[in-house]
Design a protein around this motif. Sequence first.
Motif, PDB file in Angstrom:
ATOM      1  N   ILE A  14      -4.765  -1.162  -6.990  1.00 51.78           N
ATOM      2  CA  ILE A  14      -5.665  -1.182  -8.144  1.00 51.78           C
ATOM      3  C   ILE A  14      -5.677   0.226  -8.721  1.00 51.78           C
ATOM      4  CG2 ILE A  14      -8.021  -1.541  -8.954  1.00 51.78           C
ATOM      5  CD1 ILE A  14      -8.381  -3.480  -6.591  1.00 51.78           C
ATOM      6  N   GLY A  15      -5.086   0.368  -9.873  1.00 50.49           N
ATOM      7  CA  GLY A  15      -5.012   1.679 -10.495  1.00 50.49           C
ATOM      8  C   GLY A  15      -4.227   2.654  -9.632  1.00 50.49           C
ATOM      9  N   ALA A  16      -4.852   3.773  -9.295  1.00 50.35           N
ATOM     10  CA  ALA A  16      -4.188   4.814  -8.522  1.00 50.35           C
ATOM     11  C   ALA A  16      -4.406   4.653  -7.024  1.00 50.35           C
ATOM     12  CB  ALA A  16      -4.692   6.186  -8.972  1.00 50.35           C
ATOM     13  N   SER A  17      -5.103   3.590  -6.604  1.00 46.73           N
ATOM     14  CA  SER A  17      -5.401   3.381  -5.184  1.00 46.73           C
ATOM     15  C   SER A  17      -4.677   2.163  -4.626  1.00 46.73           C
ATOM     16  CB  SER A  17      -6.906   3.177  -4.982  1.00 46.73           C
ATOM     17  OG  SER A  17      -7.618   4.318  -5.372  1.00 46.73           O
ATOM     18  N   ALA A  37      -1.923   5.142  -4.351  1.00 44.89           N
ATOM     19  CA  ALA A  37      -0.847   4.187  -4.606  1.00 44.89           C
ATOM     20  C   ALA A  37       0.496   4.901  -4.720  1.00 44.89           C
ATOM     21  CB  ALA A  37      -1.127   3.398  -5.878  1.00 44.89           C
ATOM     22  N   SER A  38       0.464   6.168  -5.055  1.00 41.90           N
ATOM     23  CA  SER A  38       1.708   6.931  -5.185  1.00 41.90           C
ATOM     24  C   SER A  38       2.223   7.409  -3.833  1.00 41.90           C
ATOM     25  CB  SER A  38       1.484   8.144  -6.094  1.00 41.90           C
ATOM     26  OG  SER A  38       0.506   9.000  -5.512  1.00 41.90           O
ATOM     27  N   LEU A  44       0.669   4.233   4.991  1.00 42.34           N
ATOM     28  CA  LEU A  44      -0.581   3.475   4.933  1.00 42.34           C
ATOM     29  C   LEU A  44      -0.575   2.319   5.931  1.00 42.34           C
ATOM     30  CD1 LEU A  44      -1.326   3.374   1.098  1.00 42.34           C
ATOM     31  CD2 LEU A  44      -2.604   4.600   2.861  1.00 42.34           C
ATOM     32  N   LYS A  45       0.566   1.651   6.080  1.00 40.92           N
ATOM     33  CA  LYS A  45       0.664   0.567   7.057  1.00 40.92           C
ATOM     34  C   LYS A  45       0.527   1.106   8.480  1.00 40.92           C
ATOM     35  CE  LYS A  45       3.663  -2.806   6.351  1.00 40.92           C
ATOM     36  NZ  LYS A  45       4.918  -3.519   6.016  1.00 40.92           N
ATOM     37  N   ARG A  46       1.133   2.259   8.758  1.00 43.24           N
ATOM     38  CA  ARG A  46       1.029   2.871  10.076  1.00 43.24           C
ATOM     39  C   ARG A  46      -0.421   3.267  10.370  1.00 43.24           C
ATOM     40  NH1 ARG A  46       5.488   5.246  10.068  1.00 43.24           N
ATOM     41  NH2 ARG A  46       4.940   6.881   8.598  1.00 43.24           N
ATOM     42  N   LEU A  47      -1.110   3.804   9.379  1.00 42.55           N
ATOM     43  CA  LEU A  47      -2.515   4.178   9.530  1.00 42.55           C
ATOM     44  C   LEU A  47      -3.380   2.939   9.796  1.00 42.55           C
ATOM     45  CD1 LEU A  47      -4.610   6.465   9.343  1.00 42.55           C
ATOM     46  CD2 LEU A  47      -4.761   5.986   6.897  1.00 42.55           C
ATOM     47  N   ALA A  48      -3.140   1.860   9.055  1.00 41.13           N
ATOM     48  CA  ALA A  48      -3.896   0.620   9.252  1.00 41.13           C
ATOM     49  C   ALA A  48      -3.629   0.032  10.634  1.00 41.13           C
ATOM     50  CB  ALA A  48      -3.536  -0.397   8.164  1.00 41.13           C
TER      51      ALA A  48
END
Length: 66
Positions: A14-17, A37-38, A44-48
């Motif tokens: 969503i937008g920049a996130s 998002a950039s 991000l998947k590893r963090l989750a």
Amino acid sequence: MADESEVYFEITVIGASAKVAAVDAATAIEVAVVGPASGSLADLKRLALGKLKARIARERRAGGIP
């Protein structure tokens, strides 16, 4: 997640996130992280996934799941 069950990822931008939700198939426990998002989707998947593993370990210690 000692038995390494399946983990499902859901990515919402969503937008920049970007929000990455991780769901453990065996326990149905879900966690989410939000980042730019950039940024790297793999990061991000590893963090989750790390957050999900920590949550499952906490639940097991508390006796919430076997």
